[in-house]
Each structure stands twice: as C-alpha cells, then as structure tokens.
Design a protein around this motif. Structure first.
Motif, PDB file in Angstrom:
ATOM      1  N   LYS A  18     -10.961  -1.074  -0.964  1.00 17.32           N
ATOM      2  CA  LYS A  18     -10.631   0.339  -1.163  1.00 17.32           C
ATOM      3  C   LYS A  18     -11.124   1.175   0.010  1.00 17.32           C
ATOM      4  O   LYS A  18     -10.446   2.092   0.493  1.00 17.32           O
ATOM      5  CB  LYS A  18     -11.265   0.828  -2.460  1.00 17.32           C
ATOM      6  CG  LYS A  18     -10.894   2.276  -2.794  1.00 17.32           C
ATOM      7  CD  LYS A  18     -11.499   2.686  -4.106  1.00 17.32           C
ATOM      8  CE  LYS A  18     -11.137   4.135  -4.399  1.00 17.32           C
ATOM      9  NZ  LYS A  18     -11.761   4.630  -5.627  1.00 17.32           N
ATOM     10  N   ASP A 321      -3.138   8.930  -8.059  1.00 17.25           N
ATOM     11  CA  ASP A 321      -4.423   9.335  -7.474  1.00 17.25           C
ATOM     12  C   ASP A 321      -4.896  10.668  -8.046  1.00 17.25           C
ATOM     13  O   ASP A 321      -6.094  10.873  -8.291  1.00 17.25           O
ATOM     14  CB  ASP A 321      -4.281   9.446  -5.950  1.00 17.25           C
ATOM     15  CG  ASP A 321      -4.038   8.102  -5.291  1.00 17.25           C
ATOM     16  OD1 ASP A 321      -4.363   7.069  -5.903  1.00 17.25           O
ATOM     17  OD2 ASP A 321      -3.504   8.091  -4.162  1.00 17.25           O
ATOM     18  N   TYR A 336       0.667   4.494 -11.577  1.00 19.78           N
ATOM     19  CA  TYR A 336       0.414   3.320 -10.732  1.00 19.78           C
ATOM     20  C   TYR A 336       1.370   2.180 -11.090  1.00 19.78           C
ATOM     21  O   TYR A 336       1.849   1.449 -10.214  1.00 19.78           O
ATOM     22  CB  TYR A 336      -1.026   2.854 -10.873  1.00 19.78           C
ATOM     23  CG  TYR A 336      -2.023   3.736 -10.166  1.00 19.78           C
ATOM     24  CD1 TYR A 336      -1.795   4.176  -8.871  1.00 19.78           C
ATOM     25  CD2 TYR A 336      -3.215   4.115 -10.788  1.00 19.78           C
ATOM     26  CE1 TYR A 336      -2.712   4.980  -8.213  1.00 19.78           C
ATOM     27  CE2 TYR A 336      -4.141   4.921 -10.144  1.00 19.78           C
ATOM     28  CZ  TYR A 336      -3.884   5.361  -8.853  1.00 19.78           C
ATOM     29  OH  TYR A 336      -4.801   6.157  -8.211  1.00 19.78           O
ATOM     30  N   GLN A 358      -6.020  -0.312  -7.806  1.00 22.57           N
ATOM     31  CA  GLN A 358      -6.248   0.901  -8.590  1.00 22.57           C
ATOM     32  C   GLN A 358      -6.123   0.606 -10.088  1.00 22.57           C
ATOM     33  O   GLN A 358      -6.920   1.090 -10.895  1.00 22.57           O
ATOM     34  CB  GLN A 358      -5.249   1.979  -8.185  1.00 22.57           C
ATOM     35  CG  GLN A 358      -5.467   2.559  -6.796  1.00 22.57           C
ATOM     36  CD  GLN A 358      -6.781   3.301  -6.690  1.00 22.57           C
ATOM     37  OE1 GLN A 358      -7.709   2.802  -6.058  1.00 22.57           O
ATOM     38  NE2 GLN A 358      -6.887   4.445  -7.332  1.00 22.57           N
TER      39      GLN A 358
END
Length: 707
Positions: A18, A321, A336, A358
């Motif tokens: 990440k 996000d 997502y 994610q």
C-alpha cells in the motif's frame, strides 16, 4: 477477533505494498493526463474507413520504396485509429523499418523507428518506446533536416522516458526539443516540451517547484496559438501540481478555468476529467469527502455515457477510497468490487492488485480473515504477474533491438563493399571522361571561331533593325500619349453628364421628407447625401478609383434611392470584404448609371411585391466578376415605353464608351455583358449585367495599372 498466524504474515506485506502504491501516486496522475490527451486526439482526428482503404491502395501499388514507406506510416496510423489490431500493427511497423533501411535514407529510417515507438508507448511499453524514440532523434540530431522532425522525436523520447520513470532522460530530451522550438519560434512544440518538463519535474522529489514555471510557459504558448485544448491540458497539469502541494484552493481556481473552457468546447470527456480532479482535490484535502464523492459520481456518469470503461474502473476505486476514509466500509466494499470487476474485464493488473488489497483490509476490519486472505493472495498473484510481464517485455525488446542492430551492421558492410566497387568504376569513368574532354575542347575551339564570325554578321544586321524600330516606337509613343490625354478628357466630360441627374432626384426626395415633417428621416438621408457628394468631389480629379470606393459610393446611392420607394424595395451588396476589392481599379461612377437604370426602368415599373437589386463581387482566379442583378420588368418591358427607351440607350452608350476609353488608355481590360432573365414561359424576370475584369487589373501596386 485475531487473525490466524498465516494471515498475519501475509498481511504484514499488505501495508508495504500500500505504501508503494501511495508513493507512485504522481506517476498515476501523470498517466491520467497522458490518457486524457491521447483519447482526445484519437477522438478528434479520426478519418472515415475510405481514407484507410485509399492509403492501403496507395501503399500496395507504390513501386518507389521511399514513398511506399511514407504511405505505410500514414496507413498504419489510420489502421490503428480504425481497427486497432495490436500484433498486425507491430508486424507492419517492423516491416516499414526494414524497407526504410533498404532505402539508405536516415531520416526515413528515423521516422519508422519513431512510428514503432509510438505504438509501444500507446500500449504502455515505455522502455521499448524510449529506446526507439532516442535512436530516432540521435540519427537526425546533426543532420540538415526539417527541425520539426527533431522536435517530434525529442518530445516523444521525453514522454516515453517520463512514463518509464527515467526522469533524467526525459528532461534531457524535452530540453533538446524546447531549445530547437525556441530557435524556430515554434509555439506548438514550445508548449509540448514545456508541459512535458513540468510533468517530469513534478515527479522528482525536491524539484516540484520548478515544474510550475514550465507549466506557465507552456500555457502562455498555447494561449498565443489560440489552442483551447492545449490551454485545458496545462490548467489540468497546474491544478494537479497544486493538489500535490496541498494548496487545494489554488488548485480549484485552475479547475474552475478548466471547467469554463470545457463547457465552451462542449467537451464531455474534458468535463468528466475536470470533475474527476475536483473529486481528487477534495479527497486529498480530506475535509469535505461528501463533495469529493459528488464530483466523482458526476465524472462517473459522464464516463458511462461516453463508454470509457478504463476511467469508470478508476473512479469506482476513487469512490471506494472516499467511503473508506469515511469509515463507511459497506459502500466502500461495493465500489471496490465494481472497480475490481471492470479491471478484470479490462485486464488492468495494477488496478486489480490495488482493489484486492483494499478489499482485504475491509474484510479484515469486518472480522472475515478467510475472505481477506483470498483477496491478499489475488493481489499478490497480480503483483507477481506484473513483474513477470515486465521481464518478458524487456526480453522481447532486447531481442528485437539485437535483430535491428544486426540488420544495420549487415547493411553497413554491404554499403562499404558497394562504395569500393563504385570507386573502381569512377576511376575508369574518369579516364574516359578526360579523353572526351580533349575531343570536346578541339571541337569547341573550331565552333567558337565560327560563332564569332556569325555574331559579327548578326550584330551588323541587328543595328539596322534596331534603328528602324526606335524611329517607329517614338512615333507610336507620341500617338499613344495623345490618345490617352484625349480619352481622359472624354471620361471627365462623361462624368459631368451623369452626376447632376442623380443629385437633382436626391434633393427632390429629401425636400419631400422635410415638407412631410419626416425630419429624422430627412436628417438621415442628408447625412448619406453629404457623404455621397463629398466622395464624388474627392474622385472628380481621378481617372480610376479602387472598387472598394465605388462600392461604398454605390451603397450611399442605393440608400438614397431606396427613399423613392415604399417598403417593397431591397438591395444587397455581396463580396465587398473580399481582399481583391482593394486591388481592383475601375473608372469612377461606372456602376451607378446601370444601377440607376435597374431601379428606375426595371424595378419602379414592376408590380412585384418585393423589388430586389443585388450587387455582387466574385473573384474567380484570374478574372473578377461584378454582377448587377434585378427582378424588374426587364429590357423587353422598357422597350414598350419609347421615352424610357431613349434614356436607357443613352446610358448604355455612355457606359460602352467609358469602357472602350478605359481599355484603350490602361493596361487592364473590362468586358460587359447584359443578360435578359426569363422564366419557364419566356416572360421577363429582370436583367443581369456582368462585368469581367481580367487579372492584369489586380495588383498590390495600383500604379502598375497605368503602365
């Protein structure tokens, strides 16, 4: 609930990945900017399929190797726009490189290398593209070729280097392109290089502040060019710069300007990109995440209408996000998953990897370690596949590079052998040439003696002819001067006959307006009348005037004559703004008598509801036409009135005399034709008069007309 040990071990690598994704954010934004420009160019520069078919035919039928390569490059670009078959495109591009090598033309070879580099770059194979673009530029850097080729190759090398994260190489080639563009004052390439340098410096830690200077330089060049697309691209780059600097208010000011431009352009794709960057600014700022979501959703709806699945996948991830930052895990997970589904359909390995990680983190927070582990495995698999694919691409690129260099070496050896054979052949030809030269010298000497004798005899004969011609020309010159002076005197007398008639009618019309208490209208026509009379006085000493002055004088005349009618009379003057109008010289008041005939003897007796008169100037190559057209009763109607017949005949006779005098006195030539217009039943529909002025009358220097 704690994770199993195995999941903890895998999860430990998750945060590292990440972190790596976050530090590559600038690269992703730059890629977005590149995609924006590329899609816009592709969408606005397409040609119909017939264009591709035409190029294919030219390519297949061409026998000259150099022209065949040029047609091939054009055909390949049309093929890419219309059909987009990757492997066929590569095969054709490599075949063009081989053909260019066979021609021995370095510039043509460089163009084919650059062409293949563009294909690699479009498919994000930036390392291979960079090698080809730099090689193309290095081939022509010191050659005497059109500088635009050097700028194109250097800018392409800069783009490939930037997306390959070879920032030093990118800046180096952008700077070379910028230097050449400044020397040539090429605003287009100044803008391209400046924007490229700015985007490259924005990715180099510690040098981001320098980027703004180049963005502003590029923006200024695009404004000077009036290129709204280029201006929009620079506003997008500058706003992205301020987002990185966390100066969000300033960033949104530039986005506001970008929004205004895209609305004026009615550019739906540009609007979608603009709203996406609004969303990014609010997402990075973190203060108003709902507003970020609003802009992302607006951008998403626009990309859905356009059908851009790549951007839809990216924005679905951005919406995820936003919700993830708001700790709204359920909608974040939904976004997502949608992004992941689109990414898999598009085979976007990087986006699949990011969404998988994610989703793994969300499932971990929801105490679903088994499901989280599956997504981490999926992300790791795609991360490894990206690395493996990059290795395969590098290996293929090395093999192709070796093959091309091997062919180049072989061709160089053949060229050296060919040069040696040519040297031996040249030596033999030189010996034969020396013998030929000796024989030619002997023959030339004899010929020279004969020529001298003939020239002496010819000069003696020419002197007799010249003396006789001089005497004849002196007599003709004196006669021409006399005829010109006589013609000018006749033109002046004719002008004095024409003007008083119109002045008398105009004053009567204005007097009527005053007597009927139409003072405002009377004042208007008095102003027009005063301008008309002033122009007549100003041209009274001139023998010819520019057509622009004659048209202005005619407009004043028609305005005054319209006062004689009710609302049923209209007139129109066309072509008065043509560039040729200022260069044409005609006798003054040549058009007015004919227009007067059209009004008084054609339109006034007509019973039509709308009486129309058209005066039109039409440049047609070497000839300029002046057309006077009315929808009156025509000449046949006039002939029924004997009084009017005498008047018109006299007016036409004056016009013919003036044209003959003009043609006799000046180097130009005017033809006049009167056409009787009739309908299908043969009834008169009006009259059309056509003047034809030959090209010799047109000149940047009106004084030439008098020669």
């Amino acid at each position: 609930m704690q994770l199993p040990k195995r999941l903890n071990k895998i999860h430990g690598t998750f945060f590292l990945r990440k972190f790596l994704l976050n530090i590559s954010g600038n690269y992703c934004r730059s890629l977005c900017l590149f995609s924006f420009l590329l899609i816009l160019l592709c969408s606005t520069s397409g040609f119909p399929q017939s264009r591709l078919d035409s190029l294919k035919t030219s390519f297949e039928e061409e026998t000259n190797d150099s022209l065949k390569v040029v047609y091939g490059i054009q055909m390949l670009r049309e093929f890419h726009r219309n059909e987009h078959k990757e492997e066929e495109e590569y095969d054709l591009a490599r075949g063009l490189i081989q053909k260019a090598l066979n021609t021995g033309d370095s510039l043509l070879y460089a163009r084919t290398l650059d062409n293949l580099g563009l294909l690699y770059r479009y498919h994000q194979r930036y390392d291979e593209a960079l090698s080809l673009h730099t090689k193309a530029f290095n081939l022509v850097e010191d050659m005497e070729v059109d500088p635009v080729h050097k700028m194109i190759f250097a800018n392409n090398a800069g783009v490939a280097g930037r997306y390959n994260q070879r920032y030093d190489t990118a800046v180096s080639y952008y700077m070379k392109a910028l230097k050449i563009a400044e020397e040539e004052n090429d605003l287009k390439n100044i803008a391209i290089a400046g924007n490229g340098i700015g985007n490259t410096l924005g990715n180099i830690p510690g040098r981001q502040d320098e980027a703004l200077t180049y963005f502003e330089r590029s923006l200024e060049a695009e404004k000077q060019r009036g290129n709204s697309l280029g201006v929009a691209m620079n506003y997008l780059s500058i706003s992205d710069y301020y987002i990185d600097k966390e100066e969000f208010t300033t960033a949104r000011k530039y986005l506001d300007e970008l929004l205004r431009i895209n609305r004026e352009r009615e550019d739906n794709y540009g609007l979608a990109i603009t709203y996406e960057f609004y969303g990014k600014s609010y997402l990075e700022e973190g203060k108003d995440l709902d507003k970020a979501a609003y802009y992302f959703e607006d951008a998403l709806s626009r990309f859905e209408k356009i059908g851009d699945a790549h951007q839809q996948a990216q924005i679905q991830g951005s919406l995820g996000d936003v919700r993830f930052k708001q700790d709204r895990l359920v909608p974040a997970k939904s976004y997502y998953e949608k992004s992941l589904e689109l990414a898999k359909d598009l085979n976007q390995h990087g986006l699949i990897m990011k969404n998988s990680y994610q989703l793994a983190e969300i499932l971990e927070r929801q105490n679903q370690p088994s499901a989280a582990l599956q997504y981490i495995k999926q992300g790791k698999a795609y991360e490894d596949s990206i690395k493996l694919e990059e290795q395969n691409v590098e290996i293929a690129a090395l093999i192709r590079k070796y093959d091309i260099e091997k062919k180049e070496d072989h061709i160089q050896l053949l060229e050296k052998d060919k040069a040696l054979q040519q040297t031996l052949l040249d030596n033999q030809q030189q010996k034969l040439e020396r013998r030929r030269i000796l024989m030619l010298l002997l023959g030339t000497g004899l010929l020279f003696i004969l020529v001298i004798f003939l020239l002496q005899y010819r000069n003696h004969q020419m002197k007799k002819k010249v003396n006789a011609r001089i005497l004849k020309e002196e007599k003709e010159k004196m006669k021409a001067i006399y005829e010109r002076n006589l013609a000018r005197a006749e033109i002046l007398v004719t002008r004095l006959r024409v003007n008083p008639h119109f002045i008398f009618n105009s004053l009567n019309a204005i007097t009527y307006l005053i007597q009927s208490n139409q003072n405002a209208k009377a004042m208007k026509y008095l102003v027009v009348f005063s301008r008309y009379t002033r122009m007549v006085l100003e041209t009274s000493q001139k023998h010819v005037v520019p057509l622009s002055e004659e048209l202005k004088l005619t407009q004043y005349y028609l305005t005054l004559e319209k006062n004689r009618f009710e609302k049923d009379f209209t007139f129109e003057i066309k072509g008065e703004d043509a560039p040729e109008v200022e260069k044409i010289l005609i006798p003054p008041l040549l058009l007015q008598p004919l227009i007067e005939n059209a009004i008084w003897h054609g339109l006034l007796p007509s019973k039509r509801e709308t009486k129309r008169l058209l005066l039109e100037v039409i440049p047609e190559g070497e000839i300029v036409k002046i057309i006077i057209d009315d929808n009156g009763v025509g000449r046949s109607g006039i002939e029924k009135r004997s009084a009017e017949k005498d008047h018109k005949s006299m007016g036409m006779q004056i016009i013919k005399e003036r044209i003959e005098l003009f043609n006799k006195s000046y180097s130009g030539h005017i033809d006049c034709e009167v056409i009787d217009k009739k309908d299908e039943q043969g009834k008169p529909e009006g009259t059309r008069i056509v003047f034809k002025l030959k090209q010799k009358i047109l000149s940047e220097n009106p004084a030439e007309l008098l020669s």
